[in-house]
Design an enzyme around this catalytic site. Structure first.
Site, PDB file in Angstrom:
ATOM      1  N   SER A   1     -13.816  96.753  66.377  1.00  0.00           N
ATOM      2  CA  SER A   1     -14.130  95.500  67.078  1.00  0.00           C
ATOM      3  C   SER A   1     -12.940  94.792  67.693  1.00  0.00           C
ATOM      4  O   SER A   1     -13.120  93.825  68.435  1.00  0.00           O
ATOM      5  CB  SER A   1     -14.850  94.539  66.130  1.00  0.00           C
ATOM      6  OG  SER A   1     -16.205  94.903  66.014  1.00  0.00           O
TER       7      SER A   1
ATOM      8  N   LYS B   1     -11.401  84.338  67.155  1.00  0.00           N
ATOM      9  CA  LYS B   1     -12.787  84.794  67.076  1.00  0.00           C
ATOM     10  C   LYS B   1     -13.574  83.800  66.237  1.00  0.00           C
ATOM     11  O   LYS B   1     -13.054  83.249  65.248  1.00  0.00           O
ATOM     12  CB  LYS B   1     -12.811  86.189  66.436  1.00  0.00           C
ATOM     13  CG  LYS B   1     -14.149  86.913  66.521  1.00  0.00           C
ATOM     14  CD  LYS B   1     -14.005  88.344  65.982  1.00  0.00           C
ATOM     15  CE  LYS B   1     -15.290  89.147  66.063  1.00  0.00           C
ATOM     16  NZ  LYS B   1     -15.103  90.528  65.582  1.00  0.00           N
TER      17      LYS B   1
ATOM     18  N   SER C   1     -16.930  93.925  68.775  1.00  0.00           N
ATOM     19  CA  SER C   1     -17.538  92.612  68.736  1.00  0.00           C
ATOM     20  C   SER C   1     -16.621  91.464  69.115  1.00  0.00           C
ATOM     21  O   SER C   1     -17.082  90.372  69.433  1.00  0.00           O
ATOM     22  CB  SER C   1     -18.073  92.355  67.328  1.00  0.00           C
ATOM     23  OG  SER C   1     -16.996  92.271  66.399  1.00  0.00           O
TER      24      SER C   1
END
Lengths: 496, 520
Positions: free
Chosen positions: A184, A85, A160
């Site tokens: 997330s 990420k 996310s």
């Protein structure tokens, strides 16, 4: 290399890749190049990545192949393509958090979890798209455009950590790391049909991940199998001197006992969560079906209500933004990141750099959090939220006296359409209703695919909640369910 | 500031003063939340890392030694140590603060409820107008020399220091008129201990004594070099005045930039008079921060507290709270060294030193160590002359050279030897001064200097008698005058004999022989 073995690269598990390299079936360099071939084909439609790092991957692959040539023992994740990420620092990459304010920011040190995964032999393939600063549940809040769900390009992959989820779901990488502050990791895991785990708070170092809410953030893996998730957790777990909240708890081998089954395990379904009004009937049905499967496998299934956890969402939207408003203060245009040109003075520089650098959701959260911590409001908002958090933690503690694991849906619905909730933050926030209480209580949770929607064919995930530092039992249940259901979670990739 | 102006004001108004004292824990090896070294100055931005630069993703890890030093400081001023404490974030935007929040402590500091007893003597006693009225419960003792009063310590907490701004293009490096500003983060993250006093201080002199006392204690603890000049000890004062007899407190102002003990006194004295004048003129005091201008000897408003920031304190989520066990606290207490008051009393008791000298000596732990090393060599019988040398010529030498004890060429052993040479009559006190100067330049031991220069004092009475006889024979007129009653000539005779003996005559013996022969 045999073409046949790599033609299904996208289906290979981490263990299969390492075994293939050890046996000489293929090289780490070939694995890297297979990953990039697949990315070349799919990335224009999916947009899982903010940055690709072929040079870093080649160097890492070369080190693995040199070890093979020298007859050395290979690390546990040797040659496994991994993505991170884009809120995780890695020297040689940008770390943008999908924000304009960090668009050109280059990492000067490594995130501990990333470093540990690479030290375990993984190949750094690239940095994944995300909701800006991890604020969101759809990856639409990225300054660089949304990521699309490999199961349906018109739909979001969740968020996310949507880029990390999509990259694994689409077979572009074998494993990826995401971060989970309120769901997330787990929610995009459910929406993309991947295995997605948030470990216990403190299990994995947070050093080097750009903080959203420090007391809630935790790094964890996306994989296509429970065993791979356990292998990644083996690599990244454990105390880190650089993170004062990482614990010195002993780290077991999480792959041990995965096949032990669930006979005699006490499995509690959180009844009031399953029956929540906003939960789609097909999700509710899939959860019940997963429970039935576990019962068939010998688990002692019981029911429990967690009424305090219903208030988790409200508490989370005080605590999360409060901490975020503080953590994001440093992005001020002074030392790094976006700086508004021609500022009149330092106040003007701050205000314009931040107004122009942050996206709408970031600004919304900063304002929410700033307000919640303001003099005169602190007790009513932050104080009450912290008390709620304590009550939720106690409620879970009591539940774990009766059960070894708890079961809820991961997300109330399957993947929604891009743009469907973008203008309605409250309905977007509801996506995390099942996942948030775990962050508040610091508990581990894993989402495993449990069904495909009869109408849309989209994946549905079930959340298995473990007790503090008992990821092993949680993984064991996940593994049993995975084996019993034997679902094919290969996305159709139609339209690409 | 004319002293009588202050006392005149203090006759009508009572000043209420509280101090906030920031002390950098300079003796620690590393910063508060990272491994960067702690030091003063250096090339800008060379002692920095992702943590103290507040780079994205970096996390603070508390320096245990800094926590221990703060608890030690708390114990040294009789504080209670909190069983449960934690760090908070204090939030405001400023370019010298890398994270735009400062990790500090809020409602759960490490230490609280302590006190320090200060002695006020000398000229400063006069500032305490109400001494005879004995209105303060804090007055513990008073005698002809002065008084002892107790100053409460509200709390001691730990935080991180900020970086330093350099404003380029403005006057005197101040921000107004500057073209641009540079930031040096070398200091950012230095462990900073803040002590907040109760508003128990009533005079500028008490404020000075309080700050000096804390410095002496912290030096004894070895936690900081407490340099007000280099900013490792920074004192801010909250001051208000109220008409004598009024219970309600006046509006306070906060005074900054008091970077010496003298400045601390003078700035507070100025501010007290300023506030009294303002009230006398029918004005009102505005709550504000005021900057002391050392050159102009006045304070001026910096920023109004009425526009003060909302710091939005909240518990630092990157660290877990501290839970100190009684055993742990007792372990720290066991590390308390002898504190300045106890040391002063011991110097008086064991060496018969005057209380003032003993206090001065004990106020600087390393200086007191130096004295004790020397007195161990000379024995207690020479303690008094040793103190006179230490506080006299030796201190003057250090001050003149601007050096610390560690940089001195004169060691404790050398000073002890010098005092012994004078004590046993090998050289005179006057010769001793010459030898001392040579010690400071050459670094040679006093015995070697005396031998090299042939400075040995002559105590041989035959030689002295012969010299006296020669001088008397050569000066019949002076002898006659002396014997006629002009006995003040004795000094002239001593001088002549010493010249005859090339300055090496034992002055005591010379006097004695001269008096005997002249009076014969």
């Amino acid at each position: 290399m045999t073409v046949s073995s790599l033609s299904d690269f996208s289906q290979l598990s981490a263990r299969a890749i390492r075994d293939g390299i050890v046996s000489g079936e293929f090289s780490a360099a070939e694995i890297a190049s297979a990953a990039y071939s697949r990315i070349d084909a799919l990335e224009p439609d999916i947009h899982a990545f903010n940055e690709l790092t072929p040079q870093l991957a080649e160097e890492a692959a070369a080190r693995i192949d040199a070890k093979v040539a020298a007859g050395e023992l290979l690390p546990p994740l040797a040659g496994v393509p991994a993505a991170f990420k884009d809120n995780m620092n890695l020297v040689g990459t940008h770390t943008t958090c999908s924000s304009r304010i960090l668009k050109n920011y280059q990492s000067v040190y490594d995130c501990s979890a990333v470093r540990r995964l690479l030290d375990a032999g993984a190949l750094p393939i690239g940095k994944c798209n995300m909701d800006e600063f991890a604020f969101g549940s759809s990856t639409e809040n990225s300054a660089f455009g949304p990521t699309r769900n490999p199961w349906d390009l018109d739909r979001v992959p969740g968020g996310s950590s949507g880029g990390s989820a999509a990259a694994v779901a689409a077979g572009m990488v074998t494993v990826s790391l995401g971060s989970d502050t309120g769901g997330s990791i787990r929610q995009p895991g459910a929406l993309t049909g991947t295995v997605a785990m948030k470990p216990t708070y403190g299990r994995v170092s947070r050093y080097g991940i750009v903080a959203f809410a420090s007391s809630l953030d935790q790094i964890g893996p996306f994989t296509r199998s429970v065993e791979d998730a356990a292998m990644v957790l083996n690599a990244i777990a454990g105390h880190d001197d650089m993170d004062a909240t990482s614990v010195r708890e002993a780290v077991p081998d999480f792959t041990v006992g995965l096949g032990d089954g669930v006979k005699g395990l006490r499995v509690g379904v959180v009844r009031d969560m399953v029956d929540l009004e906003g939960c789609a009937p097909e999700v509710r049905a899939a959860t019940e079906s997963a429970l039935a499967t576990l019962a068939t496998l010998g688990a002692e299934v019981g029911e429990i209500d967690l009424p305090m956890s219903q208030h988790g969402l409200a508490a989370y939207y005080i605590i999360g933004p409060a901490e975020a408003s503080s953590n994001l203060a440093r992005f001020d245009g002074i030392r790094y990141g976006y700086r508004a040109p021609d500022a009149a003075d330092v106040l003007d520089l701050y205000m314009r750099s931040r107004a122009e650098g942050f996206g709408a959701e970031s600004i919304r959260r900063i304002m929410l959090g700033t307000h919640a911590l303001s003099s005169g409001y602190y007790d009513a908002y932050y104080g009450t939220a912290q008390k709620t958090r304590t009550l939720i933690t106690r409620e879970f503690a009591a539940a774990f006296e009766r059960f070894d694991v708890l079961i809820t849906p991961t997300a109330p619905t399957v993947a929604f359409k891009i743009g469907e909730k973008a203008e309605d933050p409250l309905s977007m926030y509801l996506s995390d209703v099942y996942t948030i209480p775990l962050n508040l209580a610091g508990l581990p949770g894993i989402s495993v695919p449990c069904a495909k929607s009869a109408t849309t064919g989209l994946p549905i995930g079930v959340q298995i909640i473990g007790n503090h530092f008992d990821e092993s039992t949680m993984l064991r249940v996940a593994s049993a369910l995975e084996a019993a259901l034997a679902l094919d979670m290969t996305p159709p990739l139609t339209g690409i | 500031m004319a002293k009588d102006r202050l006392t005149e004001v203090l006759e009508r108004y009572e000043a209420v003063i509280g101090l906030e004292i920031h002390t950098e824990l300079t003796s620690l090896n590393s910063k508060m939340f990272c491994g960067c070294p702690v030091a003063f100055g250096g090339e800008p931005n060379t002692r920095v890392c992702p943590v103290c630069l507040g780079l994205p993703g970096a996390l603070p890890v508390p320096n245990e030694a800094a926590v221990e030093a703060t608890v030690l400081a708390g114990l040294s001023v009789e504080c209670a140590i909190a069983p449960y404490s934690q760090f908070h974030r204090k939030q405001y935007f400023y370019p010298d603060m890398p994270k735009d929040y400062q990790i500090s402590q809020y409602d759960l500091p490490f230490c609280g409820f302590g006190h320090v007893d200060i002695e006020v003597d000398g000229d400063g006693v006069a500032e305490r107008i109400d001494l005879d009225a004995a209105v303060s419960a804090n007055l513990l003792e008073r005698d002809s020399d002065g008084y002892v009063t107790r100053i409460g310590v509200t709390r001691i907490h730990l935080e991180e220091d900020t970086g330093k701004m350099v404003h380029v293009g403005g006057s005197e490096g101040r921000i107004s008129g500057a073209d641009h500003s540079l930031v040096d983060f070398n200091r950012a993250g230095t462990p900073l201990m803040e002590l907040v006093s109760e508003p128990d201080i009533r005079t500028p002199e008490e404020a000075r004594r309080f700050a000096q006392k804390l410095r002496s204690i912290f030096l004894a603890l070895g936690i900081s070099d407490c340099s007000m000049e280099e900013g490792s000890m920074r004192v801010d004062g909250n001051v208000s005045v109220r008409p004598r007899g009024q219970v309600e407190l006046g509006t306070k102002s906060e005074i900054k930039n008091m970077n010496s003990f003298k400045t601390l006194h003078d700035a507070l004295a100025y501010e007290i008079v300023r506030q009294a004048d303002e009230i006398d003129a029918g004005g009102r005091i505005v709550q504000e921060t005021r900057h002391y201008d050392v050159g102009a000897k006045r304070t001026s408003a910096l920023r109004s507290k009425e526009e003060a920031h909302d710091y939005r304190y909240f518990p630092e989520p990157d660290m877990v709270p501290f839970e100190f066990t009684p055993e742990w606290i007792e372990g720290i207490r066991a590390r308390l060294p002898e504190l300045p008051d106890a040391r002063r009393d011991r110097f008086v008791r064991d060496f018969g030193l005057p209380k003032g000298d003993a206090r001065t000596l004990a106020a600087d732990a390393s200086f007191a160590d130096f004295f004790e090393e020397a007195v161990a060599l000379t024995g207690p019988s020479l303690a008094k002359p040793l103190v006179n040398w230490a506080l006299g010529d030796f201190s003057a030498y250090l001050n003149a050279e601007g050096i610390s004890l560690g940089e001195s060429r004169v060691t404790s052993a050398m000073l002890a030897e010098l005092v012994e040479l004078i004590g046993d009559g090998t050289i005179s006190g006057k010769q001793g001064k010459v030898v001392f100067v040579e010690m400071t330049t050459s670094g040679d031991a006093p015995g070697a200097i005396v031998a090299l220069r042939g400075m040995k004092q002559v105590s041989d009475s035959d030689a002295i008698e012969a010299a006296v006889d020669r001088v008397m024979a050569a000066s019949p007129a002076e002898v006659a005058n002396y014997r006629a009653g002009k006995t003040t000539l004795i000094g002239w005779f001593v001088g002549q004999v010493m010249r005859e003996m090339k300055g090496q005559g034992n002055p005591g013996l010379v006097n004695e022989v001269l008096a005997r022969k002249l009076d014969a």
